[in-house]
Write an enzyme that holds these catalytic residues in place. Structure first.
Site, mmCIF file in Angstrom:
data_model
loop_
_atom_site.group_PDB
_atom_site.id
_atom_site.type_symbol
_atom_site.label_atom_id
_atom_site.label_comp_id
_atom_site.label_asym_id
_atom_site.label_seq_id
_atom_site.Cartn_x
_atom_site.Cartn_y
_atom_site.Cartn_z
ATOM 1 N N CYS A 112 39.681 37.153 23.466
ATOM 2 C CA CYS A 112 39.970 37.605 24.831
ATOM 3 C C CYS A 112 41.415 38.100 24.857
ATOM 4 O O CYS A 112 41.936 38.520 23.831
ATOM 5 C CB CYS A 112 39.695 36.511 25.857
ATOM 6 N N PHE A 113 42.075 38.067 26.011
ATOM 7 C CA PHE A 113 43.409 38.681 26.071
ATOM 8 C C PHE A 113 44.433 37.924 25.230
ATOM 9 O O PHE A 113 45.125 38.494 24.398
ATOM 10 C CB PHE A 113 43.885 38.805 27.525
#
Length: 370
Positions: free
Chosen positions: A95-96
């Site tokens: 994810c980020f």
């Protein structure tokens, strides 16, 4: 179980499959080649959770996330993740920042599907930082040489015959001139930078320490060359490619008329392709109206318009030579002559395609200058 990944270099060298948990709006701004976006939350869900986080804190935001991604919505996403893990048993998810979103999906896969699937530690941000540093290190450590020459001398053709090239126009999906737009879109800026960095990484892993680049401006269509590389390009040595005027006209006719119209037809179909190609060419000419001046623009765009009509009617492209010759004589060549004079002391070799190709191959075999 395979451990979570911290070896970014190997991820990119081996083109390891990855699924990106970020929302589509984040993914569209930039990701990595070949990565699949299978988000935990769509854009609207992510926005709601973000607002909740700001107003009520993390616990409330997580609870809302679980509420939004439940039932059939959750099942559909689970099915997609499971399918990816089965198709890519050596892959990873991220994810980020490698935090909550990837951990939630990891947990669901483990608890509800019995699948242990590792994530990339640090997520998108850490991989992006690694790639930015890859380009910066290459600029600091490697030897670079630029290939210059008038419009239509076939610089791209020569570059494609070398194996130590960083093809800025290829990565940007743009030919670099006012007429350089392709039938397909350019990548996002971040995607352009990431592709370039991975290219550098793979070539250096093969032992390449000297790179050839086309002598470009800072902007290649809508993509911007990374600043540290562009600054280097202001002083790197130059090799100048030469060819006859007649050959240059034929090459431009091939690349910017014959091949580009075929590209438009391949992407959009016969009728729309022809129409969109004609619109694009007229727009490209209009884009340099100010630099051409009114009289010259009127004359050359009229030749172009008649050439496009003739091409539409009979398929013949001969009339296009008129505006190509005019643009070279009256616009591109004087501009390039000025640039060449400004860079004269950096030119270490000049010659035709065969001579330049052999010179650059021999240069790559020599020890790097650093």
């Amino acid at each position: 179980m395979r451990p979570d990944c911290t070896d970014f270099r190997q991820l990119f060298l081996d083109d390891v499959p990855m699924m990106d948990m970020r929302a589509p709006v984040e993914f569209a701004k930039g990701a990595f080649p070949g990565v699949v976006n299978l988000p935990l939350m769509n854009d609207q869900e992510r926005q709601k959770v973000g607002t909740c986080y700001k107003q009520q804190g993390q616990a409330a935001a997580i609870a809302l996330g679980h509420q939004l991604v439940s039932g059939t919505t959750k099942q559909a996403r689970m099915d997609a993740w499971v399918a990816f893990t089965q198709a890519n048993p050596q892959g990873y998810l991220y994810c980020f920042r490698g935090g909550l979103r990837s951990q939630i999906v990891q947990g669901w896969l483990r608890d509800e599907a019995g699948i242990q699937y590792p994530r990339v530690k640090g997520g998108y941000k850490a991989m992006r930082t690694f790639l930015l540093e890859t380009t910066q290190q290459a600029v600091a450590q490697c030897d670079f040489v630029l290939l210059g020459g008038l419009t239509g001398t076939g610089k791209t053709d020569v570059l494609h015959q070398l194996d130590n090239v960083l093809d800025l126009e290829g990565h940007a999906n743009h030919r670099g001139s006012s007429f350089g737009k392709r039938a397909t879109a350019q990548p996002a800026q971040i995607d352009f930078e990431n592709q370039l960095a991975i290219d550098v990484l793979k070539k250096r892993a093969r032992g390449c320490e000297q790179f050839v680049l086309e002598d470009e401006g800072r902007i290649v269509g809508s993509c911007t060359v990374p600043l540290e590389l562009y600054q280097g390009m202001q002083q790197y040595p130059l090799v100048w490619l030469e060819d006859s005027f007649a050959n240059r006209v034929e090459r431009i006719l091939r690349d910017y008329v014959v091949n580009l119209s075929a590209e438009f037809i391949a992407v959009h179909g016969e009728e729309d392709g022809r129409r969109l190609f004609a619109e694009r060419m007229l727009q490209s000419m209009a884009n340099i109206y100010k630099r051409l001046g009114g009289e010259r623009y009127q004359r050359l765009s009229e030749i172009l318009r008649l050439a496009l009509e003739e091409q539409q009617r009979s398929g013949a492209v001969d009339l296009h030579r008129g505006w190509i010759e005019g643009l070279l004589n009256e616009y591109y060549d004087p501009m390039y002559a000025y640039q060449r004079a400004a860079k004269a002391e950096r030119i270490e070799f000049a010659g035709d395609a065969v001579e330049v190709r052999e010179y650059l191959k021999a240069r790559a075999r020599r020890q790097p200058h650093h």
